[in-house]
Design a protein around this motif. Structure first.
Motif, mmCIF file in Angstrom:
data_model
loop_
_atom_site.group_PDB
_atom_site.id
_atom_site.type_symbol
_atom_site.label_atom_id
_atom_site.label_comp_id
_atom_site.label_asym_id
_atom_site.label_seq_id
_atom_site.Cartn_x
_atom_site.Cartn_y
_atom_site.Cartn_z
ATOM 1 N N ASP A 101 43.718 43.525 43.003
ATOM 2 C CA ASP A 101 44.564 44.624 42.548
ATOM 3 C C ASP A 101 44.511 45.695 43.630
ATOM 4 O O ASP A 101 43.769 46.676 43.539
ATOM 5 N N GLY A 102 45.281 45.478 44.698
ATOM 6 C CA GLY A 102 45.294 46.420 45.805
ATOM 7 C C GLY A 102 44.024 46.356 46.627
ATOM 8 O O GLY A 102 43.170 45.487 46.431
ATOM 9 N N LYS A 123 38.082 40.319 43.305
ATOM 10 C CA LYS A 123 36.999 39.511 42.740
ATOM 11 C C LYS A 123 37.169 38.074 43.207
ATOM 12 O O LYS A 123 38.252 37.506 43.156
ATOM 13 N N LEU A 124 36.059 37.497 43.668
ATOM 14 C CA LEU A 124 36.034 36.116 44.120
ATOM 15 C C LEU A 124 34.911 35.412 43.377
ATOM 16 O O LEU A 124 33.775 35.886 43.377
ATOM 17 N N ALA A 139 42.208 45.411 34.262
ATOM 18 C CA ALA A 139 41.122 46.162 34.892
ATOM 19 C C ALA A 139 39.750 45.607 34.519
ATOM 20 O O ALA A 139 38.793 45.703 35.301
ATOM 21 N N SER A 140 39.643 45.001 33.346
ATOM 22 C CA SER A 140 38.356 44.460 32.895
ATOM 23 C C SER A 140 37.864 43.321 33.787
ATOM 24 O O SER A 140 36.664 43.023 33.826
ATOM 25 N N VAL A 141 38.781 42.686 34.514
ATOM 26 C CA VAL A 141 38.397 41.586 35.404
ATOM 27 C C VAL A 141 37.420 42.069 36.474
ATOM 28 O O VAL A 141 36.529 41.327 36.909
ATOM 29 N N PHE A 142 37.552 43.337 36.882
ATOM 30 C CA PHE A 142 36.748 43.872 37.980
ATOM 31 C C PHE A 142 35.544 44.680 37.496
ATOM 32 O O PHE A 142 34.782 45.218 38.310
ATOM 33 N N SER A 191 29.781 35.201 41.658
ATOM 34 C CA SER A 191 30.896 36.141 41.700
ATOM 35 C C SER A 191 30.609 37.268 42.676
ATOM 36 O O SER A 191 29.491 37.797 42.723
ATOM 37 N N LEU A 192 31.632 37.621 43.436
ATOM 38 C CA LEU A 192 31.582 38.761 44.342
ATOM 39 C C LEU A 192 32.681 39.712 43.918
ATOM 40 O O LEU A 192 33.861 39.350 43.921
ATOM 41 N N ILE A 193 32.301 40.917 43.495
ATOM 42 C CA ILE A 193 33.259 41.884 42.950
ATOM 43 C C ILE A 193 33.252 43.156 43.780
ATOM 44 O O ILE A 193 32.189 43.747 44.024
ATOM 45 N N HIS A 194 34.429 43.572 44.214
ATOM 46 C CA HIS A 194 34.594 44.866 44.877
ATOM 47 C C HIS A 194 35.425 45.738 43.953
ATOM 48 O O HIS A 194 36.557 45.405 43.626
ATOM 49 N N ASN A 195 34.844 46.851 43.507
ATOM 50 C CA ASN A 195 35.532 47.758 42.596
ATOM 51 C C ASN A 195 35.263 49.183 43.058
ATOM 52 O O ASN A 195 34.206 49.757 42.800
ATOM 53 N N GLY A 196 36.216 49.753 43.796
ATOM 54 C CA GLY A 196 36.023 51.100 44.329
ATOM 55 C C GLY A 196 34.928 51.130 45.370
ATOM 56 O O GLY A 196 34.974 50.404 46.361
ATOM 57 N N ASP A 197 33.915 51.973 45.147
ATOM 58 C CA ASP A 197 32.806 52.101 46.090
ATOM 59 C C ASP A 197 31.701 51.087 45.851
ATOM 60 O O ASP A 197 30.697 51.089 46.577
ATOM 61 N N ASP A 198 31.835 50.267 44.831
ATOM 62 C CA ASP A 198 30.775 49.321 44.475
ATOM 63 C C ASP A 198 31.133 47.895 44.873
ATOM 64 O O ASP A 198 32.273 47.445 44.694
ATOM 65 N N VAL A 199 30.139 47.206 45.409
ATOM 66 C CA VAL A 199 30.241 45.763 45.632
ATOM 67 C C VAL A 199 29.096 45.100 44.882
ATOM 68 O O VAL A 199 27.935 45.478 45.038
ATOM 69 N N TRP A 200 29.449 44.133 44.035
ATOM 70 C CA TRP A 200 28.462 43.406 43.248
ATOM 71 C C TRP A 200 28.520 41.922 43.606
ATOM 72 O O TRP A 200 29.604 41.366 43.762
#
Length: 407
Positions: A130-131, A136-137, A273-276, A147-156
């Motif tokens: 989403d932009g 999310k991968l 949005a819940s996906v991230f 899972s690798l999640i990038h959401n704003g300033d956070d990477v999980w």
């Protein structure tokens, strides 16, 4: 020139230039072992299966198709894609543990650790975007997921098998930001290839395909130069929105593609949005990125002294020996490094490394003397007995010729 080939007046953005004892002993073999890493970095992520029945689409020139890719405004998507990678490398299992356990303390959820699995074999992944701020991968491995999640300033990063979590805050300033510079989707892979196109490259449109239920044009990129290990790059481009759907990189050696990557299912609607959103599961071990980076910077005792001694100036005041030179251009570019020290003998390597090195290393000779060629289907390296290193996505003959030239 074929009717649909890109003219020499290709826009500059498309014509841009391609751009302990065991540890001590193991440090001598950094260059040959790094060939595998260079090849992996060249690949990035990739794949998909095209359905039977090529669609009948309006004719389009290569120039127009490139412009369609460049003008694509796709910001949102979700889907499934498969990655198949075949570098022609021997099995790497157990190699890391054989090197004195290097990296053994790292979190299994660290992307730098986990995503190296994509270097070989076939993998299925789920992707959502989403932009530029949310991606999310998910790497699927039977009942386990990473899972690798990038959401704003956070990477999980989350590894369900070990129940470990990797977290990095302020990703735009940390290692995760560097990782975002690597190609991670078929579009980014396509962009990297197109940047390297120029007078040394042929770009044509070669028919159509049906990929992930979408009509697509086939863009084919081939070196005009001899000596490259790359036979061709084929990119399936969505006929409606210009999004690359599949990427295939073939080697002059033939056989399976080095990389075959593409969507098997894709939807361009905005993901929820819940996906991230991510919250560490109860009981999970959480490792903070800054903490992990600090560990990675801790080198073994006397590492710099031993490394400099064994590799003729590496890590010391002399830097990279006598310096790095770039030979040639385009698809046949070769990097030359003079270490300033005799090459290490593979029979003196730690026993965990000997089999690996011997399995993809061949002895070669020429007017330059003798050396060992370390090979993959994409990137090859020649390490001469007097300590010079020649590396490139070129054939054995091209490396030997470069060494013989004495440049």
């Amino acid at each position: 020139m074929a009717a649909n080939e890109v003219p020499s007046e290709t826009p500059s953005e498309v014509r841009g230039e391609a751009r302990g004892e065991t540890r001590r002993r193991a440090s001598r073999y950094v260059v040959p072992v790094a060939v595998a890493g260079v090849a992996a970095a060249t690949i990035g992520l990739v794949p998909a299966l095209a359905a039977a029945g090529d669609p009948d689409l309006p004719e389009i020139t290569a120039q127009q198709l490139i412009e369609k890719i460049a003008g694509s405004e796709t910001q949102t998507l979700s889907g499934t894609f498969r990655v198949s990678t075949d570098l022609g490398l021997p099995a790497l299992g157990g190699l890391a543990s054989g090197l004195g356990g290097q990296g053994g303390g790292a979190s299994t959820a660290d992307p730098a650790q986990k995503l190296t699995e994509l270097v070989s074999g076939t993998h299925t992944l789920r992707l959502a975007a989403d932009g530029p701020e949310r991606q999310k991968l998910t790497l699927l491995d039977g009942s386990d997921e990473y899972s690798l999640i990038h959401n704003g300033d956070d990477v999980w990063g989350y590894d369900s098998k070990s129940n470990e979590v990797f977290h990095e805050k302020g990703a735009s300033e940390g290692p995760a930001a560097e990782g975002k510079e690597l190609p991670a989707t078929p579009k980014e892979l396509a962009d990297e290839v197109l940047k390297a196109a120029g007078d040394t490259t042929s770009i044509t449109v070669d028919g159509t395909a049906r990929v992930a239920g979408r009509d697509a044009y086939q863009l084919v990129i081939k070196p005009k130069q001899t000596g490259s290990t790359v036979a061709s790059v084929k990119i399936a481009v969505d006929a409606a929105n210009g999004t690359p759907l599949k990427f295939t990189l073939s080697s002059v050696e033939g056989g399976k593609p080095v990389v075959d990557a593409g969507f098997t299912k894709v939807d361009f609607a905005r993901p929820d949005a819940s996906v991230f959103a991510f919250e560490a599961p109860k009981g999970a071990k959480v490792t903070e990125g800054a903490e992990e980076a600090g560990k990675s910077r801790e080198l073994p005792e006397n590492f710099e002294k031993d490394f400099g001694k064994e590799f003729g100036g590496f890590g010391g005041p002399g830097g990279l020996g006598k310096g790095l030179n770039v030979l040639g251009e385009g698809w046949t570019t070769i990097a030359k490094l003079d270490t300033g020290a005799p090459a290490p003998r593979t029979d003196e390597a730690p026993k965990e490394l000997q089999g690996f090195l011997d399995s993809f290393g061949d002895k070669v000779t020429g007017t330059f003397g003798s050396g060992t060629l370390f090979k993959t289907k994409l990137v090859n390296a020649l390490l001469t007995d007097d300590g010079k290193v020649y590396v490139g996505a070129v054939t054995k003959d091209a490396l030997v010729e470069a060494a013989n030239s004495g440049k």
